[in-house]
Design a protein around this motif. Sequence first.
Motif: not given
Length: 266
Positions: A150-153, A179-183, A200-209
């Motif tokens: 769930t994105l909001s978590h 920011m409006g959609q995640v925990s 390792s499951g600490r972060f649910d996701a990561f993005w960068e350019r």
Amino acid sequence: MAQYSPVLNVMMAAARKAGKPLIRDLGELENLQVSMKGPSDFVTSADKRTEKILIDELSRARPGYGFLAEESGAIEGKDRTHRFIVDPIDGTTNFMHGIAHFAISIALEREGQIVSALVYNPATDEMFTAEKGHGALLNSKRIRVAARKTLSHALVATGIPFHGHGDAARFQAELDRVMGQVSGIRRFGAASLDLAYVASGRFDAFWERDLAPWDIAAGQLLVKEAQGVVSDLNGGPDMLDQGSILAANDALHPVLLKVLRAAGKS
Ligand code: 2AM
Ligand code: CA
């Protein structure tokens, strides 16, 4: 199969050897924060020394392999099918400020594919490794991306464009949307560790350019081998060429990609 291939053992030994003096440096850097001279020359020489140890150790064990390294650039080897992609200190700004969140990143590319990878934080002695087809490990224990769907978590990491680089307005638009959609959002300042933390499951996701190949070459394999999904920010496989990356589990990846793409159109 043994837990680590011979070449990954070589890579791990090189990272440990180059990492030891960095722990001592970190203590010195804490003192340098309050001196007028500042830590910048000190960091440059630590960076160069680290890269030299890594290249010396890796070439001793695998003579002929080429390199792509942050300080030295491309070094062609006799063996055109193998090269190491090396970032001696990823998270240099953290290191310079005496913050114990930085890493040595080493990837082995074979015929254009990353097949072995490590991200090592000497300050915490966390060694993240992966080999294509054999999964990902943290200090010899198997790791997996988080199961949260769930994105909001979701706890999502990113990188902020540096002064004078990248597209600050586009980042603002992306951040607003996500920011409006995640925990929660985190910005820890070392792309290789952000990817290791997704693996390792600490972060649910990561993005960068606007990242360099050595920032992400190893980390993207960690995520894939931890059963996550990695792409560039167009959704394609060209992370290293494009310098953009989105990493998450298979449920969150498509959802976040859509959110980030919508931000680009706003
Ligand atoms: P580095 O520490 O090896 O430079 C943080 O957003 C990520 O961007 C880090 O992985 C960092 O790697 C990279 N980066 C590239 N260029 C940078 C710069 N000019 N300042 C800070 N981080 C930079
Ligand atoms: Ca880097």
